[in-house]
Design a protein around this motif. Structure first.
Motif, PDB file in Angstrom:
ATOM      1  N   VAL A 199       0.828  -1.200   0.000  1.00  0.00           N
ATOM      2  CA  VAL A 199       0.000   0.000   0.000  1.00  0.00           C
ATOM      3  C   VAL A 199       0.862   1.249   0.000  1.00  0.00           C
ATOM      4  O   VAL A 199       0.627   2.201  -0.759  1.00  0.00           O
ATOM      5  CB  VAL A 199      -0.949  -0.008   1.214  1.00  0.00           C
ATOM      6  CG1 VAL A 199      -1.655   1.343   1.340  1.00  0.00           C
ATOM      7  CG2 VAL A 199      -1.982  -1.123   1.078  1.00  0.00           C
ATOM      8  N   VAL A 200       1.873   1.253   0.833  1.00  0.00           N
ATOM      9  CA  VAL A 200       2.736   2.431   0.967  1.00  0.00           C
ATOM     10  C   VAL A 200       3.414   2.760  -0.353  1.00  0.00           C
ATOM     11  O   VAL A 200       3.625   3.929  -0.698  1.00  0.00           O
ATOM     12  CB  VAL A 200       3.765   2.220   2.094  1.00  0.00           C
ATOM     13  CG1 VAL A 200       4.828   3.310   2.072  1.00  0.00           C
ATOM     14  CG2 VAL A 200       3.060   2.194   3.439  1.00  0.00           C
ATOM     15  N   GLU A 227      -1.191   8.517   4.809  1.00  0.00           N
ATOM     16  CA  GLU A 227      -2.383   8.771   4.014  1.00  0.00           C
ATOM     17  C   GLU A 227      -3.446   7.718   4.326  1.00  0.00           C
ATOM     18  O   GLU A 227      -3.142   6.522   4.358  1.00  0.00           O
ATOM     19  CB  GLU A 227      -2.024   8.734   2.529  1.00  0.00           C
ATOM     20  CG  GLU A 227      -3.159   9.179   1.620  1.00  0.00           C
ATOM     21  CD  GLU A 227      -2.708   9.250   0.170  1.00  0.00           C
ATOM     22  OE1 GLU A 227      -3.584   9.286  -0.716  1.00  0.00           O
ATOM     23  OE2 GLU A 227      -1.493   9.271  -0.072  1.00  0.00           O
ATOM     24  N   PRO A 228      -4.688   8.120   4.570  1.00  0.00           N
ATOM     25  CA  PRO A 228      -5.731   7.148   4.934  1.00  0.00           C
ATOM     26  C   PRO A 228      -5.967   6.111   3.839  1.00  0.00           C
ATOM     27  O   PRO A 228      -5.906   6.420   2.648  1.00  0.00           O
ATOM     28  CB  PRO A 228      -6.972   8.025   5.149  1.00  0.00           C
ATOM     29  CG  PRO A 228      -6.453   9.400   5.339  1.00  0.00           C
ATOM     30  CD  PRO A 228      -5.198   9.493   4.534  1.00  0.00           C
ATOM     31  N   VAL A 229      -6.237   4.896   4.253  1.00  0.00           N
ATOM     32  CA  VAL A 229      -6.531   3.790   3.337  1.00  0.00           C
ATOM     33  C   VAL A 229      -7.921   3.269   3.667  1.00  0.00           C
ATOM     34  O   VAL A 229      -8.251   3.069   4.841  1.00  0.00           O
ATOM     35  CB  VAL A 229      -5.495   2.655   3.491  1.00  0.00           C
ATOM     36  CG1 VAL A 229      -5.892   1.469   2.625  1.00  0.00           C
ATOM     37  CG2 VAL A 229      -4.112   3.157   3.106  1.00  0.00           C
ATOM     38  N   GLY A 256      -6.614  -4.880  11.401  1.00  0.00           N
ATOM     39  CA  GLY A 256      -5.323  -5.517  11.171  1.00  0.00           C
ATOM     40  C   GLY A 256      -4.351  -4.594  10.463  1.00  0.00           C
ATOM     41  O   GLY A 256      -3.161  -4.554  10.792  1.00  0.00           O
ATOM     42  N   LEU A 257      -4.874  -3.818   9.491  1.00  0.00           N
ATOM     43  CA  LEU A 257      -4.014  -2.871   8.788  1.00  0.00           C
ATOM     44  C   LEU A 257      -3.551  -1.756   9.722  1.00  0.00           C
ATOM     45  O   LEU A 257      -2.395  -1.315   9.643  1.00  0.00           O
ATOM     46  CB  LEU A 257      -4.764  -2.291   7.591  1.00  0.00           C
ATOM     47  CG  LEU A 257      -5.052  -3.266   6.438  1.00  0.00           C
ATOM     48  CD1 LEU A 257      -5.939  -2.595   5.398  1.00  0.00           C
ATOM     49  CD2 LEU A 257      -3.779  -3.774   5.801  1.00  0.00           C
ATOM     50  N   ARG A 258      -4.425  -1.314  10.608  1.00  0.00           N
ATOM     51  CA  ARG A 258      -4.021  -0.281  11.563  1.00  0.00           C
ATOM     52  C   ARG A 258      -2.954  -0.823  12.517  1.00  0.00           C
ATOM     53  O   ARG A 258      -2.008  -0.113  12.881  1.00  0.00           O
ATOM     54  CB  ARG A 258      -5.242   0.209  12.352  1.00  0.00           C
ATOM     55  CG  ARG A 258      -6.159   1.121  11.545  1.00  0.00           C
ATOM     56  CD  ARG A 258      -7.125   1.870  12.438  1.00  0.00           C
ATOM     57  NE  ARG A 258      -8.092   0.983  13.066  1.00  0.00           N
ATOM     58  CZ  ARG A 258      -9.263   0.650  12.539  1.00  0.00           C
ATOM     59  NH1 ARG A 258      -9.607   1.133  11.361  1.00  0.00           N
ATOM     60  NH2 ARG A 258     -10.088  -0.148  13.180  1.00  0.00           N
ATOM     61  N   ALA A 259      -3.096  -2.101  12.917  1.00  0.00           N
ATOM     62  CA  ALA A 259      -2.092  -2.711  13.791  1.00  0.00           C
ATOM     63  C   ALA A 259      -0.751  -2.818  13.087  1.00  0.00           C
ATOM     64  O   ALA A 259       0.310  -2.805  13.728  1.00  0.00           O
ATOM     65  CB  ALA A 259      -2.561  -4.092  14.244  1.00  0.00           C
ATOM     66  N   THR A 275      -2.941   3.901   8.435  1.00  0.00           N
ATOM     67  CA  THR A 275      -4.140   4.616   8.836  1.00  0.00           C
ATOM     68  C   THR A 275      -5.282   4.103   7.973  1.00  0.00           C
ATOM     69  O   THR A 275      -5.431   4.503   6.818  1.00  0.00           O
ATOM     70  CB  THR A 275      -3.967   6.133   8.639  1.00  0.00           C
ATOM     71  OG1 THR A 275      -2.820   6.568   9.371  1.00  0.00           O
ATOM     72  CG2 THR A 275      -5.182   6.891   9.127  1.00  0.00           C
ATOM     73  N   ALA A 276      -6.056   3.172   8.515  1.00  0.00           N
ATOM     74  CA  ALA A 276      -7.095   2.505   7.738  1.00  0.00           C
ATOM     75  C   ALA A 276      -8.465   2.778   8.338  1.00  0.00           C
ATOM     76  O   ALA A 276      -8.618   2.924   9.552  1.00  0.00           O
ATOM     77  CB  ALA A 276      -6.841   0.996   7.695  1.00  0.00           C
ATOM     78  N   SER A 277      -9.468   2.853   7.458  1.00  0.00           N
ATOM     79  CA  SER A 277     -10.835   3.078   7.899  1.00  0.00           C
ATOM     80  C   SER A 277     -11.771   2.219   7.063  1.00  0.00           C
ATOM     81  O   SER A 277     -11.554   2.026   5.867  1.00  0.00           O
ATOM     82  CB  SER A 277     -11.212   4.553   7.741  1.00  0.00           C
ATOM     83  OG  SER A 277     -12.594   4.746   7.987  1.00  0.00           O
ATOM     84  N   HIS A 278     -12.810   1.696   7.722  1.00  0.00           N
ATOM     85  CA  HIS A 278     -13.805   0.896   7.000  1.00  0.00           C
ATOM     86  C   HIS A 278     -15.113   1.660   6.823  1.00  0.00           C
ATOM     87  O   HIS A 278     -16.079   1.129   6.271  1.00  0.00           O
ATOM     88  CB  HIS A 278     -14.106  -0.394   7.774  1.00  0.00           C
ATOM     89  CG  HIS A 278     -14.836  -0.159   9.065  1.00  0.00           C
ATOM     90  ND1 HIS A 278     -14.186   0.250  10.210  1.00  0.00           N
ATOM     91  CD2 HIS A 278     -16.162  -0.239   9.377  1.00  0.00           C
ATOM     92  CE1 HIS A 278     -15.077   0.389  11.180  1.00  0.00           C
ATOM     93  NE2 HIS A 278     -16.280   0.108  10.708  1.00  0.00           N
TER      94      HIS A 278
END
Length: 260
Positions: A29-30, A38-40, A50-53, A57-60
């Protein structure tokens, strides 16, 4: 692009045993972002955790504006490809003593799209009037299926077994003795409908085994006879659906014969 590069991640992958996989996803992703902050967007809540861990910076909850725009553009491209070409075949039927004209049309945007079939009855005194009206109704059905088809985004071929109707549409000023006021009005409406479109008018020999022409003819006859016999709406739709099934089989057989 990311799915191809890093593979898909199951929601259960948020556990420790899949931390390595999430790290690979993060790295992938990076590489496609301007920065790692940058938010994903991720549409699965557990995977987003899991992505935040893993440090992203992930949001659903909602996609970023750039993703929405990209998705809209991709959908528009796919829709335009699906509707790049269209064949409209129209026909009409007139009884010997009946005041009713039957109209039938078939709209075909290609093998990946469902055939659009339609029929209608109207009062009239001329088969030429009926042929022109059938063409107009077919064009309207194509526009209702994909509005861009009348804006130059679709290569349209209109097919009819009426040479007089086609000549009235392609030869300005031509008017056969059988033309009446209603014929002239239909010509004006058709030309107005296709004024921004890319359209070709083509003759097809009637009753010669062409599956599209056969279907349009059957629908036109059905529409007229249903009106004459005062058939109910549901019974008319049932008969029209049988025409749809028959023409789908005929077109499939025709395609297989051409392939062979």
């Amino acid at each position: 692009m990311l799915a191809v590069e890093s593979g898909s991640v199951e929601a259960s992958a948020a556990g420790t045993r899949n931390r390595s996989l999430f790290s690979q996803v993060r790295a992938a992703v990076v590489r496609h972002l301007r920065s790692s902050t940058e938010p994903v967007f991720c549409d699965d809540e557990n995977t987003a955790e899991g992505l935040r861990a893993a440090g992203l910076t992930a949001s659903h909850t909602y996609p970023p504006a750039a993703a929405i725009v990209a998705l809209d553009e991709a959908l528009c491209r796919d829709i335009q490809v699906l509707h790049a070409r269209c064949t409209i075949t129209a026909d009409s039927s007139r009884g010997r003593t009946s005041p009713w004209l039957g109209h039938g049309w078939l709209v075909d945007f290609g093998s990946q799209s469902r055939l659009v079939l339609g029929q209608k009855a109207s009062r009239g005194s001329s088969i030429l009037e009926g042929e022109l009206r059938s063409i107009r109704l077919g064009l309207q059905a194509a526009r209702n299926t994909y509005a861009g088809s009348m804006l130059g985004e679709t290569e349209i071929t209109v097919r009819s077994d009426s040479q007089l109707a086609l000549r009235m549409l392609t030869d300005p000023g031509f008017e056969p003795p059988s033309a009446n006021r209603f014929c002239r009005e239909e010509v004006a409406r058709i030309l107005h409908c296709v004024r921004f479109s890319s359209v070709t008018f083509s003759w097809v020999r009637g009753h010669n085994g062409d599956p599209h022409n056969t279907a349009a003819d059957r629908l036109a006859v059905l529409a007229r006879r249903a009106q004459e016999a005062e058939l109910g709406h549901e019974e008319t739709l049932r008969l029209a659906e049988q025409v749809r099934l028959d023409v789908a089989v005929d077109i499939r057989r025709s395609s297989m014969a051409l392939a062979a």
